[in-house]
Scaffold this active site. Structure first.
Site, PDB file in Angstrom:
ATOM      1  N   ASP A   1       0.879  -1.177   0.000  1.00 16.31           N
ATOM      2  CA  ASP A   1       0.000   0.000   0.000  1.00 16.31           C
ATOM      3  C   ASP A   1       0.910   1.219   0.000  1.00 16.31           C
ATOM      4  OD1 ASP A   1      -2.320   1.688   0.367  1.00 16.31           O
ATOM      5  OD2 ASP A   1      -1.723   1.895   2.451  1.00 16.31           O
ATOM      6  N   SER A   2       0.315   2.386  -0.235  1.00 20.84           N
ATOM      7  CA  SER A   2       1.087   3.622  -0.210  1.00 20.84           C
ATOM      8  C   SER A   2       1.600   3.943   1.203  1.00 20.84           C
ATOM      9  CB  SER A   2       0.206   4.766  -0.705  1.00 20.84           C
ATOM     10  OG  SER A   2      -0.990   4.811   0.045  1.00 20.84           O
TER      11      SER A   2
ATOM     12  N   TYR B   1      -0.542   8.396  -2.520  1.00 20.74           N
ATOM     13  CA  TYR B   1      -0.641   8.094  -3.945  1.00 20.74           C
ATOM     14  C   TYR B   1      -1.874   8.778  -4.557  1.00 20.74           C
ATOM     15  CZ  TYR B   1       2.761   4.167  -3.758  1.00 20.74           C
ATOM     16  OH  TYR B   1       3.876   3.390  -3.634  1.00 20.74           O
ATOM     17  N   GLY B   2      -2.837   9.099  -3.698  1.00 21.18           N
ATOM     18  CA  GLY B   2      -4.150   9.573  -4.162  1.00 21.18           C
ATOM     19  C   GLY B   2      -4.136  10.843  -4.989  1.00 21.18           C
TER      20      GLY B   2
ATOM     21  N   CYS C   1      -4.324  -1.117  -1.973  1.00 19.43           N
ATOM     22  CA  CYS C   1      -4.448   0.332  -2.097  1.00 19.43           C
ATOM     23  C   CYS C   1      -5.409   0.582  -3.247  1.00 19.43           C
ATOM     24  CB  CYS C   1      -3.076   0.933  -2.413  1.00 19.43           C
ATOM     25  SG  CYS C   1      -3.099   2.686  -2.820  1.00 19.43           S
ATOM     26  N   ASN C   2      -6.457   1.322  -2.990  1.00 23.10           N
ATOM     27  CA  ASN C   2      -7.463   1.561  -4.029  1.00 23.10           C
ATOM     28  C   ASN C   2      -6.895   2.388  -5.182  1.00 23.10           C
ATOM     29  OD1 ASN C   2     -10.510   0.841  -3.071  1.00 23.10           O
ATOM     30  ND2 ASN C   2      -9.120   1.152  -1.366  1.00 23.10           N
ATOM     31  N   THR C   3      -6.053   3.363  -4.842  1.00 24.75           N
ATOM     32  CA  THR C   3      -5.497   4.213  -5.892  1.00 24.75           C
ATOM     33  C   THR C   3      -4.597   3.386  -6.814  1.00 24.75           C
ATOM     34  OG1 THR C   3      -5.554   6.068  -4.339  1.00 24.75           O
ATOM     35  CG2 THR C   3      -4.245   6.358  -6.331  1.00 24.75           C
TER      36      THR C   3
ATOM     37  N   GLU D   1      -5.556   9.768   9.480  1.00 20.66           N
ATOM     38  CA  GLU D   1      -4.168   9.666   9.951  1.00 20.66           C
ATOM     39  C   GLU D   1      -3.916  10.544  11.168  1.00 20.66           C
ATOM     40  OE1 GLU D   1      -1.482   9.917   6.605  1.00 20.66           O
ATOM     41  OE2 GLU D   1      -2.273   8.036   5.800  1.00 20.66           O
TER      42      GLU D   1
ATOM     43  N   CYS E   1     -11.444   3.440  -0.504  1.00 16.13           N
ATOM     44  CA  CYS E   1     -10.127   3.893  -0.046  1.00 16.13           C
ATOM     45  C   CYS E   1      -9.839   3.155   1.248  1.00 16.13           C
ATOM     46  CB  CYS E   1     -10.136   5.401   0.184  1.00 16.13           C
ATOM     47  SG  CYS E   1      -8.622   6.026   0.947  1.00 16.13           S
ATOM     48  N   THR E   2      -8.579   2.748   1.399  1.00 12.14           N
ATOM     49  CA  THR E   2      -8.188   1.952   2.569  1.00 12.14           C
ATOM     50  C   THR E   2      -8.545   2.606   3.906  1.00 12.14           C
ATOM     51  OG1 THR E   2      -6.052   3.037   2.329  1.00 12.14           O
ATOM     52  CG2 THR E   2      -6.242   0.788   1.483  1.00 12.14           C
ATOM     53  N   HIS E   3      -8.541   3.947   3.936  1.00 12.89           N
ATOM     54  CA  HIS E   3      -8.749   4.656   5.200  1.00 12.89           C
ATOM     55  C   HIS E   3     -10.223   4.793   5.603  1.00 12.89           C
ATOM     56  CE1 HIS E   3      -4.651   5.686   4.346  1.00 12.89           C
ATOM     57  NE2 HIS E   3      -4.541   6.507   5.377  1.00 12.89           N
TER      58      HIS E   3
HETATM   59  N1  DGL Z   1      -4.102   3.889   0.143  1.00 11.08           N
HETATM   60  C1  DGL Z   1      -4.737   4.954  -0.589  1.00 11.08           C
HETATM   61  C2  DGL Z   1      -6.029   4.419  -1.234  1.00 11.08           C
HETATM   62  O1  DGL Z   1      -6.585   3.418  -0.818  1.00 11.08           O
HETATM   63  C3  DGL Z   1      -5.054   6.151   0.297  1.00 11.08           C
HETATM   64  C4  DGL Z   1      -3.848   6.917   0.738  1.00 11.08           C
HETATM   65  C5  DGL Z   1      -3.097   7.566  -0.408  1.00 11.08           C
HETATM   66  O2  DGL Z   1      -3.617   8.509  -1.030  1.00 11.08           O
HETATM   67  O3  DGL Z   1      -1.984   7.114  -0.685  1.00 11.08           O
HETATM   68  O4  DGL Z   1      -6.496   4.991  -2.181  1.00 11.08           O
END
Ligand code: DGL
Length: 263
Positions: A8-9, A40-41, A71-73, A150, A182-184
């Site tokens: 993941d990012s 990464y977003g 990571c969704n992005t 975060e 998104c993971t968060h």
């Molecule tokens: N992990 C990213 C996602 O799921 C969120 C955090 C990022 O922007 O890197 O899209």
């Protein structure tokens, strides 16, 4: 037996690791969080593809048997491209969530929330349409949600007001199912539910991602048996920051965290 690789990012992918540990307790997991280059977003497609390839090369050095792009992005922007480069099975987080949402919706209206990169790519929309063209998709980016999570701002007036503003188009669309893309975002479920109402089904793909990993390993004869597996965590920067946040995403303390200079 070989470990499962997850990247993941940053810390968000630990929501997926939590579910992998729950469903596959006998597996060893190697996690890579690209904390030097998060988020990464907001990055371009080319950059996210390059970072994803580098992350996979690192995991392959650890001799992983499968890679989970938690990571969704990265899944939205890089999956087709990285699948072309590597033979190892690669599981992303988009299709499992889409499958669940398509199954859950009764009024054929699905909402999607994610980072700017995820929403701009329209990957969710395209995948949903592949399952059922009649489904109406409303997708909105919620860029402040990642920093909120975060910083530990999971409730309160400010978060509620920002969420209310972001989620307005989803409420107006009448979607009965919303993908937390998104993971968060699963950590903001309470706030999101407060705004959208109890009737709306919130889809958190982590569970289905773990099911897909399990199915692939089973069909390839790669499932571990016997001992309880261990998890090891690698980050490209700031292991202290990662360690402090990890518990929130993983539901327990993360041990075995190392910093690597691979990227
Ligand atoms: N992990 C990213 C996602 O799921 C969120 C955090 C990022 O922007 O890197 O899209």
């Amino acid at each position: 037996m070989k470990p499962i690789g997850v990247f993941d990012s940053g810390v968000g992918g630990l929501t997926v690791v939590k579910e992998l540990i729950r469903q596959l307790p006998q597996e060893e997991i190697i996690y890579f969080g690209d904390t030097a280059r998060v988020p990464y977003g907001i990055k371009s497609k080319e950059t996210v593809i390059r970072f994803s390839i580098e992350n996979i090369l690192f995991l392959l050095k650890q001799e992983v048997k499968l890679i989970c792009v938690a990571c969704n992005t990265a899944s939205s922007l890089a999956l087709p491209e990285i699948r072309r480069h590597f033979k190892v099975p690669i599981v992303g987080v988009i299709t499992p969530g889409v499958r669940e949402a398509v199954y859950a919706t009764k009024n054929k209206r699905i909402g999607v929330i994610g980072t700017k990169g995820t929403i701009k790519s329209r990957t969710y929309e395209k995948e949903i349409k592949q399952f059922d063209r009649r489904i109406k998709v409303t997708a909105v980016a919620c860029p402040l949600f990642v920093p909120f999570v975060e910083e530990g701002w999971l409730s309160g007036k400010v978060v509620l007001e920002v969420a209310r503003s972001y989620l307005k188009p989803l409420k107006a669309s009448g979607a009965d199912t919303v993908i937390l893309g998104c993971t968060h975002y699963p950590l903001l479920k309470t706030v999101i539910r407060k705004i959208l109402g109890k009737e709306v089904t919130l889809i958190d793909s982590a569970k289905q991602v773990a099911v897909e990993v399990k199915n692939i390993l089973a069909s390839e004869g790669l499932l571990n048996s016997g001992h309880k597996g261990k998890s090891r965590f690698f980050v490209s920067d700031n292991p202290e920051w990662f360690s402090a946040l990890a518990a929130r995403f993983l539901g327990r303390r993360a041990k075995n965290i190392s910093r690597v200079n691979n990227v």
